[in-house]
Design a protein around this motif. Sequence first.
Motif, PDB file in Angstrom:
ATOM      1  N   UNK A 404     -26.192 -26.288 -23.813  1.00 32.65           N
ATOM      2  CA  UNK A 404     -24.844 -26.145 -23.295  1.00 32.65           C
ATOM      3  C   UNK A 404     -24.403 -24.726 -23.023  1.00 32.65           C
ATOM      4  N   UNK A 405     -25.199 -23.747 -23.389  1.00 30.92           N
ATOM      5  CA  UNK A 405     -24.846 -22.342 -23.168  1.00 30.92           C
ATOM      6  C   UNK A 405     -25.286 -21.932 -21.767  1.00 30.92           C
ATOM      7  N   UNK A 406     -24.395 -21.322 -21.030  1.00 29.44           N
ATOM      8  CA  UNK A 406     -24.740 -20.860 -19.689  1.00 29.44           C
ATOM      9  C   UNK A 406     -23.929 -19.615 -19.352  1.00 29.44           C
ATOM     10  N   UNK A 407     -24.400 -18.885 -18.357  1.00 28.43           N
ATOM     11  CA  UNK A 407     -23.697 -17.681 -17.922  1.00 28.43           C
ATOM     12  C   UNK A 407     -22.439 -18.058 -17.141  1.00 28.43           C
ATOM     13  N   UNK A 408     -21.490 -17.117 -17.095  1.00 32.71           N
ATOM     14  CA  UNK A 408     -20.209 -17.354 -16.433  1.00 32.71           C
ATOM     15  C   UNK A 408     -20.019 -16.381 -15.273  1.00 32.71           C
TER      16      UNK A 408
END
Length: 651
Positions: A404-408
Motif C-alpha cells: 500500500x505504500x506508494x510515491x506521491x
Amino acid sequence: MTTTSPVPAAADAPAQPAVTVTSRPLPVTAVRLDDPFWSPRVEVVRRRTIPFQRRQIDRVGHLRALAGAPDPGDAPPHVFWDSDVAKWIEAASNSLAVTPDARLERDVDEAVEVLARAQHPDGYLNTYFTAAAPGERFTDLRDAHELYCAGHLIEAGVAHHAATGKTSLLDVVRRYADLIGEVFGPGPGQLRGYDGHEEVELALVKLARATGEDRYLRLASYFVDERGREPYFFDAETARRGTDGWFGEHFSGLDHPGRTREYLQAHAPVREQHEAVGHAVRATYLYSAMADLAADTGDGTLLAACRRLWDHLAATRTYVTGGLGSSRVNEGFTRDFDLPAEDAYAETCAAIGLVMWSQRMLTVDRDRRYADTMERALYNAVLAGLSADGEHFFYDNPLASRGGVQRHEWFEVACCPPNIARLLTSLGGYAFAQGRDELVVHLALGAAVRFETSAGPATVDVSTDAPWGGRTQLRVTDSPGGEFTLSLRVPGWAEGGQLTVDGQRFDVADLLGPDGYVSLTRAWQVGAEVVLDLDVAVRRWWADPRVTGEAQHVAVTRGPLVYAAEEVDNGPSLVDLRLDRSAPARVVQVPGLPDVLGVRLSGGRVEHAGAGLYRTEPPRRVPADLLLVPYYAWANRGAGEMRVWLGDSED
C-alpha cells in the motif's frame, strides 16, 4: 575560489590544529555529464521533474501569494513556501548551467521578477510574514522557518548567478542577507538569536564565496557559534512573544517535539555536542555549515566536532541504505541502535543532508568513508525518493512495507521533491573535486571534467559502468603539459582490483593510500589512460545485535546498491523468506524495469501449517528462488510488500 580572511573561533573553544583544505568541489559548469546510469535520470529531472514541480508550485499558489494576488481557491501561505520556490529555482539554474533552455530560463526569470517585486524596501522577503502574519517578522524563529527560507533563497541566488551570469536574484538575496546581518548579532540593539531550522548558515558561506564579502562568513559563524548558548534564546523569544509559536498554533494540545532543545540541536554549544540528535535534516544542515566554516576559517574546533558527530552517527544511527532519522514523531533521531525497518522515517531530505555533509567533510578531511557514505546514501536513500517517471516522490523511506505504500505527486510540506531535483542537477560537484594541481574522483561518474593546474586547464574524460560494474576509465583529453595528480577513490565495498596506467598493470592494494584513494602524479600527456577495475561482489550484512529489530536477519548489497525483495517478484508474506548464507548470486534483468539489474539468490520460504491465531503444528521450510531489486527501484511496479532485511536461513 574566493578566499576570505579568518574568522576567530569562540573564545572558550579548546585549541585544535588549523584545518587544511585539500580540495574544493568542482562547479556544475566544469562537469559535462555523460553517464549510462545517471545521465538518463538527470535528463528525466530536466525534462519532467523540473517542469512538473513548477506546475505544482503554480497549482498551489506559491508565486501568486508572493505577488500578492492569490486566487480564491488558493491555500493560505505556508511558512515553508519560499523554500519550495527557491529550491526549484536552484534546480532549474543548475540545469540551465549545462543545458540551455529558453523556456525554462523564461520561467526562472518570471519567478525572480516576482521575488524582486515582493521584496520590502529594507530587503525583507518572506511570503508568510508578509501575507499571513504581517508585523510579526523575526518573532518566531524557533518554529516558523523564516531564516530557513532565507537560506534557500540565498542558495538559489548564488546558483542562478553562477548559471546565467545574471545578478537579478543575487542582488535580491544580498539585500536580504544584509538586513539579516543588521538584525542579528551580539551588538547593541541586535537580536541575539538564530534559526530554529538550520540552513541560512551554509547559505551564507556560499554567498561569501560567491561575492568575496567577509561579512557573510562572519554572520554564518555567528549563527553557528550562538547556537545552544545560555541564556537560551528560544525561551526568551517565547516570553517576549507571549504565545506558543507556530507549532503551538498548528499542533494545539500536542507536545510537539519542536519545543525541545535536542530537536533543534541547541542543547549545547556546537563544539560541545557529541551525538547526532533531534530533527535529522536540521542536524545535517548544521553539520554541513560547521564543516564549511572549518574549511573557510581554518577553525579546527569545528572540524573536531564534525568528526565526533560523524563517528557517532555512522556507528549508531545510520540505516544500511544511508537513511537518517528513525522516528516520525520528531522526523529524526531517538536513541542509539533504534533503527526500525517498517516504521523507519528516513526522510529523503535527511539523506540529501548526509550527502551534503559528506561532500564537505571530504573538503577538509579526505577519507573514503565519507565518500562511501555519500555514495551509499545517494544510490539508495536519496534515489528512492524519486520515481522512474520523475513525477512522484517519497517523503519518508521505510525499509519494509506490508503493501500500500506508494510515491506521491506532492505534499503540503513539499521540501523533498525540489531538494532531490537540485541535488541530482548538481551531481558533478559531488563526484569531482579540484585540489592543488589535482583532480579528485570521489564518485564513479561518466563525464568530461575540466579543472585547473598550475600550467593551465586540463580535461579528463571519465567513463564507468557503475553501479552495475566496477570499471572506471580516465582518459586525458587536454593537458597543459605540466605535472598534475589524478586521485581516485577505491570504495570500501570493493574486494580487490587492478589499476592500469598506460598499459602497465598494478594491484590496487599496492598503490592505495591511507585515505582510501589512489593518487598518481606525472606530466600527463593527451591520450594517457588510467583504468580502475574493481571486484563487485554480492555481500551479505548482519546488523549489530543492539539493532534488535533485525536480529536473525540479513541484508544484501552489490557495490554501492542495497537490495530489497518485492512482492511482485517473490509473492506475498515476505516476512517468511529466508536467504541462504553462501549460495552464489546471479545478476539478472528485473522484469518490468528496463536497465535495472537485480540479484537472484537461493533461499527458502517458511510455510505455516494449521489455522488460527496460534497453532500446534510447526512451520516447515521449502526451497525458494528469490529475486532482489535495488532498493531505489522499489514501488515502481505497484504498491506491494517490500523488505530490505530478510530472514537468515541459519536461524
